[in-house]
Design an enzyme around this catalytic site. Structure first.
Site, PDB file in Angstrom:
ATOM      1  N   LYS A 232       0.921  -2.398  -2.133  1.00 29.33           N
ATOM      2  CA  LYS A 232       0.551  -3.756  -2.529  1.00 29.33           C
ATOM      3  C   LYS A 232      -0.266  -3.758  -3.834  1.00 29.33           C
ATOM      4  CE  LYS A 232      -2.289  -6.396   0.008  1.00 29.33           C
ATOM      5  NZ  LYS A 232      -2.702  -7.223   1.141  1.00 29.33           N
TER       6      LYS A 232
ATOM      7  N   ARG B 161      -0.406  -5.182  -9.700  1.00 30.29           N
ATOM      8  CA  ARG B 161      -0.727  -4.800 -11.077  1.00 30.29           C
ATOM      9  C   ARG B 161       0.528  -4.717 -11.938  1.00 30.29           C
ATOM     10  NH1 ARG B 161      -4.545  -3.303  -7.607  1.00 30.29           N
ATOM     11  NH2 ARG B 161      -6.710  -2.979  -8.304  1.00 30.29           N
TER      12      ARG B 161
ATOM     13  N   GLY C   6      -6.992 -11.697  -2.068  1.00 30.87           N
ATOM     14  CA  GLY C   6      -8.263 -11.442  -2.752  1.00 30.87           C
ATOM     15  C   GLY C   6      -8.049 -10.639  -4.018  1.00 30.87           C
TER      16      GLY C   6
ATOM     17  N   GLN D 228     -11.554  -3.862  -6.777  1.00 24.51           N
ATOM     18  CA  GLN D 228     -11.165  -5.181  -7.302  1.00 24.51           C
ATOM     19  C   GLN D 228     -12.140  -5.652  -8.367  1.00 24.51           C
ATOM     20  OE1 GLN D 228     -10.846  -7.738  -3.903  1.00 24.51           O
ATOM     21  NE2 GLN D 228      -8.954  -6.789  -3.186  1.00 24.51           N
TER      22      GLN D 228
ATOM     23  N   ASP E 144      -8.524   2.038   5.119  1.00 24.06           N
ATOM     24  CA  ASP E 144      -7.566   1.146   5.789  1.00 24.06           C
ATOM     25  C   ASP E 144      -6.798   1.851   6.907  1.00 24.06           C
ATOM     26  OD1 ASP E 144      -8.153  -1.120   4.378  1.00 24.06           O
ATOM     27  OD2 ASP E 144      -6.674  -0.724   2.807  1.00 24.06           O
TER      28      ASP E 144
END
Ligand code: NAP
Length: 750
Positions: free
Chosen positions: A326, A331, A399, A475, A622
């Site tokens: 993802k 990007r 996000g 981020q 994760d």
């Protein structure tokens, strides 16, 4: 029901819409008495024999006597006359509503009758449901089910009246939305009135041709689909076109301008632009359908799906490609858009989040083809080519999109606003807004407590800064570096511990120099990106479920192809190896700046419990839900510490996993920053570990997929509730597990 919602309901007009609502009222016992007034005796007789009303009247005055609800279900042009007639017979407590397809003229009619002081009980409405047939026999009790009903309360409307109408429409199983009158008429002009106008117009155009018979005889499905609504009642549409004249004419102007653009592109054979336009429209339809369909689910946190896994001997074998990463997918679009030249992407994750990014760049004028089977072509517009979006940029649940775009948008020449769904609207945005302000950005987090919407004023000259990240966040780091591309001088960031470096790697792949010196990352503003080819690696987080599944299953042999093994993400490989898994990393190579490899795992030996190395925690953050399943199957105790962040992910992953593990008979103790799990495995013994049971995933996709893997070692049935989010990150999950040998039954719930 003990007390009906209304004492007496009076319908004025009882055709398709009125009689459908009357059917709901009868079926649900919502009123003591229902009466109607229509023009023809036949309608009243039919309604009496259908049992919809207990009395029918010619004169509306007779119908509304002592009614506590009056529903105007007749053509909107008749509204003023009817209101005039019934006005002296209404009490202060009468609710007056209507079902008309336009609202401005209904309110005007009411003002003409009542003057400026409209009755408190007056609440106009419009069910967005209908059919081509009209009349009392055409009505259906489920006409409104799963459709929207728009109420347009006025400043004069009392809350008690609005609430009661909401309850009424909810009995009809409709979704009620409140909107102001002008907005209603504008929205409907575009989404309903313009399409009807176009359908009538197209049929008329073809009907006027000499060869019209042939045309209609050989008409393909496309024409039938498009022209279906031209079979609607001409009188009704005549009225609507006049009633909503201003908004409809605006919509027609927009349509003509767009048609001229399209005509031009075909005339000039502008292939790129035509593909861009068609692709944009196709994607917009899919994107908005998808997002809007998902929205109530996210907002209400409604459980709509569950997995069931039955015990039994399972194998787990095969070679698989799991969905693309993802972070890299996001990007690839962002950098491709601001690059010079064309970027071709393969393996793009067509999930909701990355599609939100894609849609945002289309909204800023970037021509993007696809995605189709994971392929996307982006015609970059260069560092200064983004255009002001027409409206707010909707980021859905993503996000990553919002934080990275905060940086990029701060440096543009135009203003912008980013919004998100209910869950994104609760996430903190100040952590990126603060450093961007130091660079000179004008950025506001306009939600409560520094949350979205994020509002950015363009035209600011940004200056490079050095920023010490207070917390490890890829981020925030990326958002600052991206703003730095346009800033004067050097922008640098120091991170307290290494975070994912996808941005740095991909910027380099696009030919932009980024320096990494220890924990300090820097770049110079004012350079340019050059379009390139990007192969998005398979997502190691998705691969992790299959890695764990193979590691806990006797005789398994699974190969996961082209998995991203960026060193900031490989904690799961290291931890599984330390637990003794038979895991090899093969065929290592570089794609789009990212290292990738094939990962092969065999179920040849029992895992062992370990104290998970703290230095690997951020690199596997994760993957812990899946690793907890591995730990439960291991021999001995597994201890995790230093992972407090797990408590603030999509769910409190420590608590939710602990609850599920306990349900399935595993002894475990959650701690503040980790968990202690007593593994039930015994060396060489592959018998079931889990007892089965019902697991609540709390809408967390990773929790759901982790417990699905426990199905490979269960003695009882496992039910996992709330699995609808799995499709977002891993749409092929159940198909691939089935190919491997683990059957997951998917049940859709109401
Ligand atoms: P319909 O089936 O034709 O029924 C209209 C009803 O109104 C009939 O009972 C008719 O009486 C009565 N009526 C007609 N003109 C009248 C007048 N001048 N004075 C008194 N009563 C009159 O129409 P409908 O489809 O239910 O539409 C009703 C309203 O719903 C319209 O405002 C329409 O814009 C709105 N609406 C329609 C749809 C749709 O798809 N049809 C969808 C959403 C909203 P008789 O039975 O005696 O002829």
């Amino acid at each position: 029901m003990t007390q009906p919602l209304f004492q007496k309901v009076a319908f004025i007009g009882l055709g398709l819409i009125g009689s459908s609502l009357a059917r709901v009222i009868a079926a649900e016992g919502l009123a003591k008495t229902v009466v109607a007034s229509t023009r023809s005796q036949k309608t009243l007789d039919d309604a009496l024999s259908l049992g919809l009303i207990s009395a029918g009247f010619h004169d509306p005055i007779d119908a509304v006597q002592e009614a506590d609800l009056v529903v105007l279900a007749l053509p909107v042009r008749a509204t003023q006359h009817i209101l005039d007639v019934i006005k002296p017979h209404l009490s202060e407590k009468t609710i007056i509503t209507d079902v008309g397809s336009t609202k401005g003229n209904v309110v005007d009619a009411a003002k003409a009758v009542f003057g400026a002081r409209l009755p408190e009980g007056f609440v106009p409405g419009h069910p967005i449901a209908g059919a081509e047939h009209t009349g009392v026999h055409a009505g259906k009790v489920d006409l409104f089910a799963n459709h929207k009903v728009i109420l347009t309360p006025l400043p004069s409307s009392a809350d008690w009246a609005v609430q009661k109408l909401i309850r009424l429409w909810e009995y009809a199983k409709a979704e009620v939305i409140c909107m102001d009158v002008e907005k209603h008429d504008e929205v409907l002009a575009h989404t309903s009135h313009l399409p009807h106008l176009m359908a009538f117009n197209l049929v008329e155009q073809l009907a006027n041709r000499e060869d019209n018979l042939d045309i209609f005889r050989y008409a393909a499905g496309g024409f039938r689909d498009f022209s279906r609504i031209a079979a609607s009642d001409p009188q009704m549409w005549h009225d609507i076109f006049f009633a909503n004249k201003k908004a409809i004419l605006n919509a027609v102007d927009g349509f003509e301008a767009q048609l001229a653009t399209l005509k031009n592109l075909i005339e000039n054979e502008d292939s790129h632009a035509l593909m861009g336009l068609l692709g944009h429209a196709q994607a917009a339809r899919q994107h908005f359908n998808h997002m809007l369909a998902k929205k109530p689910l996210m907002e209400n946190n409604k459980v709509t799906q569950q997995f069931t896994i039955l015990p039994g001997a399972h194998t787990f074998k095969g070679t698989f490609t799991v969905p693309g990463d993802k972070s890299v997918s996001h990007r690839s679009i962002m950098f491709g858009a601001i690059a010079e030249g064309t970027t071709h992407v393969t393996g793009f994750l067509e999930g909701e989040d990355a599609l939100a990014t894609l849609q945002a760049f289309r909204a800023m004028g970037v021509n993007i083809e696809g995605p189709k089977d994971g392929e996307v072509t982006i015609h970059g517009v260069g560092m200064h080519g983004l255009k002001a979006p027409k409206g707010e940029l909707y980021m859905g649940n993503s996000g990553t999109s919002m934080r990275l775009l905060s940086g990029m948008l701060s440096a543009q020449q135009f203003d912008s606003v980013m919004t998100g769904d209910a869950s994104l609207s609760k996430r903190p945005m100040e952590r990126i807004a603060k450093p961007l302000r130091q660079m000179g950005a004008q950025i506001q987090t306009t939600g409560e407590r520094g949350t979205p919407p994020v509002s950015i004023s363009g035209n600011q000259a940004l200056k490079g800064i050095h920023y010490d990240l207070p917390m490890a966040s890829a981020q925030v780091k990326s958002g600052i570096l991206l703003a730095g591309l346009w800033a004067e001088g050097e922008t640098s960031v120091t991170e307290p511990e290494p975070t994912r470096d996808h941005s740095e790697r991909m910027l380099r792949a696009f030919g932009y120099e980024v320096k990494t010196e220890g924990n300090r990352i820097s770049l110079q503003g004012g350079g340019k990106l050059v379009g390139t080819n990007i192969q998005v690696p398979s997502d190691i987080s998705s691969a992790a479920f299959f890695m764990v599944g193979a590691a806990i299953t006797e005789g398994s042999d699974v190969t996961l192809e082209a998995v991203g093994i960026n060193p900031t993400r490989t904690g799961v490989i290291e931890i599984l190896k330390q637990m003794g898994a038979d895991l090899t990393v093969e065929n290592e190579r570089i794609a789009g700046g990212e290292p990738i490899a094939d990962i092969r795992i065999k179920g040849s030996r029992t895992l062992k419990g370990i104290h998970m190395p703290e230095d690997q925690v951020p690199l596997a953050i994760d993957e812990f839900p899946a690793l907890f399943i591995a730990a439960a199957c291991a021999e001995g105790q597994t201890i995790l510490t230093g992972a407090a962040e797990l408590r603030v992910k999509e769910s409190d992953r420590i608590q939710v996993m602990a609850d599920g593990l306990k349900t399935m008979g595993i002894d475990c103790t959650p701690t503040e920053d980790g968990i202690i799990i007593q593994g039930k495995g015994k060396s060489g013994d592959w018998s079931p570990i889990f007892n089965g049971g019902e697991i609540e995933s709390h809408h967390d996709h990773r929790i759901a997929m982790s417990f699905a893997m426990a199905g490979l070692r269960t003695s009882g049935e496992i039910k996992i509730v709330g699995t609808e989010t799995v499709a977002t990150s891993f749409p092929t999950f159940t198909a691939l597990t089935e190919q491997a040998g683990l059957k997951i039954q998917v049940s859709e719930l109401d």
